[in-house]
Design an enzyme around this catalytic site. Sequence first.
Site, PDB file in Angstrom:
ATOM      1  N   ALA B  12       1.791 -10.060   4.568  1.00 14.34           N
ATOM      2  CA  ALA B  12       0.742  -9.718   3.605  1.00 14.34           C
ATOM      3  C   ALA B  12      -0.636 -10.281   3.960  1.00 14.34           C
ATOM      4  CB  ALA B  12       1.160 -10.171   2.212  1.00 14.34           C
ATOM      5  N   ARG B  23     -12.071  -2.754   9.052  1.00 18.03           N
ATOM      6  CA  ARG B  23     -12.807  -1.777   8.254  1.00 18.03           C
ATOM      7  C   ARG B  23     -14.277  -2.195   8.127  1.00 18.03           C
ATOM      8  NH1 ARG B  23      -9.085  -1.076   4.603  1.00 18.03           N
ATOM      9  NH2 ARG B  23      -9.920  -2.469   3.021  1.00 18.03           N
ATOM     10  N   ALA B  42       7.265  -5.647   1.780  1.00 13.76           N
ATOM     11  CA  ALA B  42       7.282  -6.167   0.423  1.00 13.76           C
ATOM     12  C   ALA B  42       8.537  -6.990   0.216  1.00 13.76           C
ATOM     13  CB  ALA B  42       7.224  -5.015  -0.587  1.00 13.76           C
ATOM     14  N   CYS B  44       9.179  -8.925  -2.062  1.00 14.70           N
ATOM     15  CA  CYS B  44       9.553  -8.880  -3.480  1.00 14.70           C
ATOM     16  C   CYS B  44      10.460  -7.698  -3.795  1.00 14.70           C
ATOM     17  CB  CYS B  44       8.314  -8.773  -4.355  1.00 14.70           C
ATOM     18  SG  CYS B  44       7.079 -10.001  -3.961  1.00 14.70           S
ATOM     19  N   ARG B  72      -5.528   2.130  12.266  1.00 15.65           N
ATOM     20  CA  ARG B  72      -6.438   1.039  11.899  1.00 15.65           C
ATOM     21  C   ARG B  72      -6.974   0.266  13.098  1.00 15.65           C
ATOM     22  NH1 ARG B  72      -4.060  -1.113   6.066  1.00 15.65           N
ATOM     23  NH2 ARG B  72      -3.524   0.967   5.314  1.00 15.65           N
ATOM     24  N   VAL B  82       3.481 -17.285  18.541  1.00 10.46           N
ATOM     25  CA  VAL B  82       2.458 -18.284  18.867  1.00 10.46           C
ATOM     26  C   VAL B  82       3.128 -19.644  18.806  1.00 10.46           C
ATOM     27  CG1 VAL B  82       0.295 -19.355  18.141  1.00 10.46           C
ATOM     28  CG2 VAL B  82       0.549 -16.859  18.050  1.00 10.46           C
ATOM     29  N   ALA B 300       2.839 -12.867  -3.571  1.00  9.05           N
ATOM     30  CA  ALA B 300       2.298 -11.767  -2.764  1.00  9.05           C
ATOM     31  C   ALA B 300       0.821 -11.484  -3.010  1.00  9.05           C
ATOM     32  CB  ALA B 300       3.111 -10.499  -3.032  1.00  9.05           C
ATOM     33  N   TYR B 425      -5.495  -1.189 -29.860  1.00 11.79           N
ATOM     34  CA  TYR B 425      -4.466  -0.970 -30.884  1.00 11.79           C
ATOM     35  C   TYR B 425      -4.313   0.499 -31.233  1.00 11.79           C
ATOM     36  CZ  TYR B 425      -2.762  -0.027 -35.570  1.00 11.79           C
ATOM     37  OH  TYR B 425      -2.096   0.545 -36.615  1.00 11.79           O
TER      38      TYR B 425
END
Lengths: 449, 449
Positions: B12, B23, B42, B44, B72, B82, B300, B425
């Site tokens: 993430a 970008r 994800a 989660c 991208r 690494v 996340a 409401y």
Amino acid sequence: MTDPFVIVGGDAAGMSAASKAKREDPDREVVVFEKGDWVSYAACGMPYYVKGEVDDLEDLVAVTPEEFREERDVDLRTGHEVVAIDPEAKTVTVDADGERFDQPYGDLLIATGARAVEPPFEGFDLEGVFTLRSMDEADAIEDFVDEQEPRTAAIVGGGYVGVEMAEALVERGIDVSVFEMLPRILQPFGEATASTVADHLREQGVDLHLETAVEGFGGVDRVETVQLEDDAVSADLVVVGVGVAPNVELAEEAGIDLGPTGAIATDEYGRTNYEDVFAAGDCAEEDHVVTGEPDHVPLALTANRAGRAIGTTVAGDPTPTGGTAGTAIVKAFDLGAARTGILEDDRAREAGFDPVSVTIDAATRPHYYPGATELTVTLVADGESGRVLGASVVGEEGVKRIDTVATAVHAELTVAELRNLDLAYAPPFSPVWDPILTAAKVLEGNVDG
Amino acid sequence: MTDPFVIVGGDAAGMSAASKAKREDPDREVVVFEKGDWVSYAACGMPYYVKGEVDDLEDLVAVTPEEFREERDVDLRTGHEVVAIDPEAKTVTVDADGERFDQPYGDLLIATGARAVEPPFEGFDLEGVFTLRSMDEADAIEDFVDEQEPRTAAIVGGGYVGVEMAEALVERGIDVSVFEMLPRILQPFGEATASTVADHLREQGVDLHLETAVEGFGGVDRVETVQLEDDAVSADLVVVGVGVAPNVELAEEAGIDLGPTGAIATDEYGRTNYEDVFAAGDCAEEDHVVTGEPDHVPLALTANRAGRAIGTTVAGDPTPTGGTAGTAIVKAFDLGAARTGILEDDRAREAGFDPVSVTIDAATRPHYYPGATELTVTLVADGESGRVLGASVVGEEGVKRIDTVATAVHAELTVAELRNLDLAYAPPFSPVWDPILTAAKVLEGNVDG
């Protein structure tokens, strides 16, 4: 002994003030004059009574007159109409059972509410033509549907009442047409939300006529048609919901100032131009939290909140009524639509802002989790300062997310601050970036600095 | 030409930073080293894969490696580990395919995440004993359930993972026991919410053992029992979810400072003690918006938000990561539970507050409208200033209302300001006074002034 706290009108604002004043200062006498029989009822529930989801009209009553009298020790007098206020003598004149008497007050709350606007339509007095403002009117519409079994209904006005009554009457098996003079329904909700709801109404079989002025109603004794400029549409039942007007005559005649909206002018504590005369609810103005200017937003929470604050103030603890953000939410069949703050460019400009806005579509849950639906979010901010001005959302679920923006509007957060909020995420409840955050991310690109 | 923006870790935080930097500054080279194969997934959603609601593990991937590379223009290298950082030379040392090389960086983001804590349980290496942190582990649990058809499962730890896995495994037809050392599950959610969820787990047939320490696992090759102090419980499958530990070794060895929580210390922009080395996500600290002190909340949204902010900063527009309010939400069968801010008295006192709190039950809709359920709201404030410190909510619907309090916590609103918010409401969505407002009304009485 201080003269009593006298309240004119026994619905949300009046009864909230009565209950709170008694709780905070049990020794103070509290007298409520209500000209009708119903008190403390949920007018917002009436469409669901007509729809058939609420069994009994009495279910809409939050607290009964007996409970107010016996448990809360409020001197509630139904069938008592206040016909005059004398703010110099500090008395109100009351008509009840053919008698008239003067009642002295120490503090006075005017909570006379609002009434349905009745345009000068020809045939308004025909049987089968209704407005929906009082419990008696809800009762009458429900009786009419039960007994007369109308096959077609026309709703004049595409606001809350119009949209909710369209759902209610379609549910009752009636062919429904809605007539709205303006180019869109739900005017205060902005273009994206309004057009999404309009499409959905049509999908549900509602015959929606935009930019269509109603001229009157035709029929012999009972309504049969709605007259348009060059057409007539069949209607066995008509509900007119074209807005409400504050009941200010009593106040005006007593020399109590009205504000620019035509409702009773109040300060931040709900006080009028007389120190000991307050006004709250649908008859009164509230300052808008974004513009700081007086506004007239006749909604239930505003009335309850102001009434409660005034009850506290009268009991000796000065408490601001809190202002309004114009937050509203409405169900239209399978959709919910909600709005808060300032959405209209011209209103934003009048208040000195330079509005920028975006409208985005975002899922209510991650793509992989079952049951995600689409939420459309319109977010408006000041292009210079980045301050969040308002928002509108529409979708099948999750429209209460408007509360996040309402809170941001109250707190004067910027779009960057809104974007950085730590909102709740787990797949059953939201995507990682909640749709409100996604809207803020996109809008941020349109804000200076 | 500037050296590339190098990112260690492709989930993430790392991938948000990579995408945003590209970008905002398309000419800047962005290199991501991910030692595994999965990126931008994800985590989660993994319990819902085991539960069977998510068909394919790949569905949990938000953006595929190919999309990062081709659409991208991110130089994403999976299977690249690494192994060292030299912040003076501004290089990282990378192992891949049996080769080792040095990569210079202009800016570096450490996004190495966290790993499941593995207490020194005897028998941890038995077949059928799992943690749930990586996609490969989710895959392995799902395979084990499919192939071995366990009849009993033990979950060690009553946090998010424990609660979500209890639901998932019950759904798979397995008898589930949960073992929690502390007197309650969902520790950060406060007592009222935790006990409501605990009761609900038991109603769903989960055998919940509180204040019960697990000593190890028994079995020959494959797990058969969970060993307690003076008992053993049968278990064909074990999932250990007792928390996560930040992966900080790489940073620590490079002389990058850790903070008081043991995660990597960062400033408001996500910077470490080296100007051009950032850290974000589950390996890093964030300042808590209430206490102002460093906190470690490995969730996340925090990771995504910090990654995105750092991507923006590296591209030349310094952007704060936004801090954390510790907001969290979890589904437990038919209940939702959510929390935000500071709920614990001792934490509040340490931060200089004098906490007061209330717990109220309120309906999610008016009594007359169909389908109302009960929401339990705990609200905490500073008794002196009235500042809202935190909240917890639990109920069958509407727990995303926590976002209103999260926003109030960020904006440093007082209880009186929270009570006066103009929230949405209408009967299908809320009572007139939203449960959050009701909690604020009640708590206000416990606040000075």
